[in-house]
Design an enzyme around this catalytic site. Structure first.
Site, PDB file in Angstrom:
ATOM      1  N   HIS A 116     -36.269  -2.310  48.423  1.00 15.62           N
ATOM      2  CA  HIS A 116     -35.407  -3.011  49.195  1.00 15.62           C
ATOM      3  C   HIS A 116     -33.974  -2.362  49.132  1.00 15.62           C
ATOM      4  O   HIS A 116     -33.193  -3.024  50.112  1.00 15.62           O
ATOM      5  CB  HIS A 116     -35.430  -4.542  49.269  1.00 15.62           C
ATOM      6  CG  HIS A 116     -34.791  -5.241  48.115  1.00 15.62           C
ATOM      7  ND1 HIS A 116     -33.622  -5.816  48.319  1.00 15.62           N
ATOM      8  CD2 HIS A 116     -35.144  -5.202  46.840  1.00 15.62           C
ATOM      9  CE1 HIS A 116     -33.347  -6.215  46.966  1.00 15.62           C
ATOM     10  NE2 HIS A 116     -34.024  -5.923  46.012  1.00 15.62           N
ATOM     11  N   TYR A 127     -40.647 -14.948  47.973  1.00 17.97           N
ATOM     12  CA  TYR A 127     -39.876 -13.596  47.662  1.00 17.97           C
ATOM     13  C   TYR A 127     -39.938 -12.678  48.803  1.00 17.97           C
ATOM     14  O   TYR A 127     -38.793 -12.036  49.262  1.00 17.97           O
ATOM     15  CB  TYR A 127     -40.744 -13.044  46.547  1.00 17.97           C
ATOM     16  CG  TYR A 127     -39.710 -11.709  45.765  1.00 17.97           C
ATOM     17  CD1 TYR A 127     -38.746 -12.220  44.723  1.00 17.97           C
ATOM     18  CD2 TYR A 127     -39.743 -10.534  46.265  1.00 17.97           C
ATOM     19  CE1 TYR A 127     -37.714 -11.189  44.519  1.00 17.97           C
ATOM     20  CE2 TYR A 127     -38.882  -9.473  45.759  1.00 17.97           C
ATOM     21  CZ  TYR A 127     -37.923  -9.671  45.078  1.00 17.97           C
ATOM     22  OH  TYR A 127     -36.994  -8.848  44.282  1.00 17.97           O
ATOM     23  N   ASP A 165     -38.993  -4.198  42.731  1.00 21.77           N
ATOM     24  CA  ASP A 165     -39.258  -5.530  43.343  1.00 21.77           C
ATOM     25  C   ASP A 165     -40.435  -5.674  44.248  1.00 21.77           C
ATOM     26  O   ASP A 165     -40.679  -7.025  44.719  1.00 21.77           O
ATOM     27  CB  ASP A 165     -37.772  -5.849  44.067  1.00 21.77           C
ATOM     28  CG  ASP A 165     -36.708  -6.243  43.188  1.00 21.77           C
ATOM     29  OD1 ASP A 165     -36.841  -6.448  42.081  1.00 21.77           O
ATOM     30  OD2 ASP A 165     -35.545  -6.083  43.486  1.00 21.77           O
ATOM     31  N   GLU A 211     -30.447  -2.332  41.288  1.00 19.84           N
ATOM     32  CA  GLU A 211     -29.816  -3.542  41.529  1.00 19.84           C
ATOM     33  C   GLU A 211     -29.531  -4.194  40.200  1.00 19.84           C
ATOM     34  O   GLU A 211     -30.399  -3.981  39.267  1.00 19.84           O
ATOM     35  CB  GLU A 211     -30.467  -4.532  42.347  1.00 19.84           C
ATOM     36  CG  GLU A 211     -29.799  -5.753  42.845  1.00 19.84           C
ATOM     37  CD  GLU A 211     -30.777  -6.701  43.752  1.00 19.84           C
ATOM     38  OE1 GLU A 211     -31.790  -6.257  44.229  1.00 19.84           O
ATOM     39  OE2 GLU A 211     -29.904  -7.493  44.394  1.00 19.84           O
ATOM     40  N   HIS A 242     -34.903   0.872  40.267  1.00 22.72           N
ATOM     41  CA  HIS A 242     -34.032   0.071  41.280  1.00 22.72           C
ATOM     42  C   HIS A 242     -32.600  -0.147  40.748  1.00 22.72           C
ATOM     43  O   HIS A 242     -32.693  -0.620  39.228  1.00 22.72           O
ATOM     44  CB  HIS A 242     -34.851  -1.143  41.623  1.00 22.72           C
ATOM     45  CG  HIS A 242     -34.147  -1.910  42.462  1.00 22.72           C
ATOM     46  ND1 HIS A 242     -33.205  -1.662  43.474  1.00 22.72           N
ATOM     47  CD2 HIS A 242     -34.404  -3.208  42.817  1.00 22.72           C
ATOM     48  CE1 HIS A 242     -32.963  -2.726  44.132  1.00 22.72           C
ATOM     49  NE2 HIS A 242     -33.484  -3.673  43.743  1.00 22.72           N
ATOM     50  N   HIS A 286     -40.215  -8.649  38.836  1.00 19.38           N
ATOM     51  CA  HIS A 286     -39.892  -9.940  38.518  1.00 19.38           C
ATOM     52  C   HIS A 286     -41.323 -10.619  38.668  1.00 19.38           C
ATOM     53  O   HIS A 286     -42.261 -10.137  39.251  1.00 19.38           O
ATOM     54  CB  HIS A 286     -39.228 -10.505  39.726  1.00 19.38           C
ATOM     55  CG  HIS A 286     -37.957 -10.174  39.959  1.00 19.38           C
ATOM     56  ND1 HIS A 286     -37.025 -10.430  39.161  1.00 19.38           N
ATOM     57  CD2 HIS A 286     -37.369  -9.346  40.796  1.00 19.38           C
ATOM     58  CE1 HIS A 286     -35.717 -10.080  39.377  1.00 19.38           C
ATOM     59  NE2 HIS A 286     -35.944  -9.330  40.511  1.00 19.38           N
ATOM     60  N   HIS A 308     -28.472 -15.062  43.948  1.00 14.36           N
ATOM     61  CA  HIS A 308     -27.439 -14.691  44.985  1.00 14.36           C
ATOM     62  C   HIS A 308     -27.799 -15.518  46.198  1.00 14.36           C
ATOM     63  O   HIS A 308     -28.150 -14.858  47.343  1.00 14.36           O
ATOM     64  CB  HIS A 308     -27.356 -13.324  45.115  1.00 14.36           C
ATOM     65  CG  HIS A 308     -28.892 -12.296  45.482  1.00 14.36           C
ATOM     66  ND1 HIS A 308     -29.553 -12.758  46.466  1.00 14.36           N
ATOM     67  CD2 HIS A 308     -29.029 -11.295  44.828  1.00 14.36           C
ATOM     68  CE1 HIS A 308     -30.458 -11.588  46.314  1.00 14.36           C
ATOM     69  NE2 HIS A 308     -30.250 -11.086  45.722  1.00 14.36           N
TER      70      HIS A 308
END
Lengths: 53, 400
Positions: free
Chosen positions: B145, B192, B164, B80, B78, B225, B24
């Site tokens: 986040h 990051y 994250d 996302e 999370h 990640h 993104h």
């Protein structure tokens, strides 16, 4: 009635709607919202809100 | 399929995305991973899933360990989609007893997948769920986040599954921090932070304080990640403390875009002026440096000089885009200055100054505008601007 914006997540507190899920009746001025109320989106405390223009 | 037992009966079953280069709008030259973890016990628990296109990697890895239908709980730390994209397929396959999420996680899952009949189990902040001889303790990390974000902590294993938080876009065949090059790892963690978490630095500080206060014992941090932290935990925690408190190095950036090389000439003069003071400098042309790389460099820089010519009374779009991106990430306590060439109207410096003022940067100079092509004297002024920036950066960092 003045709207307030959460400086953390951008949520707008609109006195017309209040925050009934968290015990704040519609029509409650931001000043009248309890001090221990937190942002319904991100949990930020009331002092992290600023007037929305 | 290869799986990794990161703790007894706890397996990494995620996916490595060797292909992703644009996350993104964040440049991911080293790809990434979407980590998912499977904990076996009286109840088998899957922590997070992977991006939708890599769902089969996840399924086959799970199947290497157990029959997916034996999974009882799915924890969504999370919402996302790089972590939930596979959720609809996994839910269909697993038919879990519970999908465990935070209150905001529940709302956001409904808004993503429109499945009101899934077996949601909404947990409260700090609530614990026993799973046989182990416990999962949930810690809400709202706006770290996303509003739904939370950590899962397994006290018996001193394992923190941090979604994250502490992540890195780093696709590797290695799973642990001590198996990869440390400077590369720290750079990817920094990039990051700068591109994902920077604006939530106050929340990061609060969280670090809270974790220290309650004396959370952690010997492994497993993010969603990149690699898992087990050897360099102190280093990444210290880095998060430094980044979230805006600690800067004696470093300044010159970030510019140019049309006919006039602003580039000015940028080089500014750069030389900074260099003359011994302050570390990076000259970053936005036509070849991705905005997310510039953000990584800005994170620990004290000063930034922005250069852009005027185009049609405004800025070049790459600079305008960078300013929009930078502003959203809320860098703080920076020193700033602007410069740029122009032909007839010359608004670019004004626009850049305004953007920096909005970010509450301290402007050390009113800015330099040069008509068409700089003279030697013009470049001398640019050099002086750079020298001033270099000196101010040193002074500010000495006093921080």
């Amino acid at each position: 009635m003045k709207k307030y914006r959460c400086s953390v997540c951008g949520y707008i507190y609109d006195p017309e709607n209040g925050d009934p899920d968290n015990g704040v009746e519609p029509g409650t001025d931001f000043e009248k919202v309890p001090d221990d109320w937190t942002c319904p989106i991100c949990g930020a405390s009331k002092d992290q809100f600023e007037p929305a223009d | 399929m290869q799986v990794y037992e990161i703790k007894k009966d706890i397996f990494w079953v995620g996916a490595v995305d060797w292909l992703v280069r644009d996350f993104h709008g964040y440049s991911t030259y080293r790809g990434s991973t979407y980590n998912a973890y499977l904990m076996l016990g009286e109840k088998n628990v899957l922590f997070d899933t992977v991006k939708h296109n890599l769902c089969s990697d996840l399924v086959h890895r799970i199947r290497t360990v157990i029959d997916p239908e034996k999974i009882d709980y799915i924890v969504v730390n999370h919402v996302e989609m790089d972590h939930t994209g596979s959720l609809p397929k996994i839910v269909e396959m697993v038919k879990p007893e519970k999908i465990i999420c935070s209150k905001m996680g529940h709302k956001n899952l409904l808004s993503h997948f429109h499945k009101p009949d899934w077996p949601y189990h909404i947990i409260e902040n700090n609530e614990s769920i026993p799973v046989g001889n182990r416990t999962i303790q949930f810690m809400e990390t709202r706006m770290l986040h996303w509003p739904d974000s939370m950590f899962s902590y397994i006290p018996e294993e001193k394992l923190l599954i941090s979604q994250d938080g502490f992540g890195q876009h780093l696709g590797t065949s290695e799973r642990f921090d001590d198996e990869v090059d440390l400077s590369e790892l720290m750079y990817q963690a920094k990039k990051y932070y700068a591109n994902i978490l920077y604006l939530y630095s106050p929340q990061v500080r609060k969280l670090l304080d809270h974790v220290a206060e309650i004396g959370l014992e952690v010997d492994m941090i497993a993010p969603d990640h990149g690699v898992i932290w087990r050897t360099h935990i102190d280093k990444i925690l210290q880095a998060y403390r430094d980044w979230s408190s805006h600690k800067a190095a004696k470093k300044a950036l010159v970030v510019y875009d140019t049309m006919w090389h006039s602003t580039e000439m000015m940028a080089k003069a500014v750069a030389d002026g900074i260099e003359s003071t011994g302050t570390s400098m990076q000259l970053l042309d936005l036509s070849v440096n991705h905005r997310s790389d510039v953000m990584a460099e800005l994170l620990d820089a004290k000063g930034i000089c922005l250069g852009c010519p005027t185009l049609n009374n405004g800025l070049l779009p790459r600079m305008a885009g960078y300013l929009m991106y930078m502003k959203g990430l809320r860098p703080a306590r920076k020193l700033g200055a602007a410069f740029g060439s122009f032909g007839w109207s010359g608004e670019s410096v004004k626009h850049m100054n305004k953007a920096m003022e909005e970010m509450k940067f301290e402007l050390i100079h009113e800015g330099i505008k040069v008509k068409y092509v700089p003279t030697h004297d013009d470049l001398k002024k640019c050099w002086e601007l750079g020298k001033l920036m270099g000196e101010k950066v040193k002074e500010a960092v000495d006093n921080q």
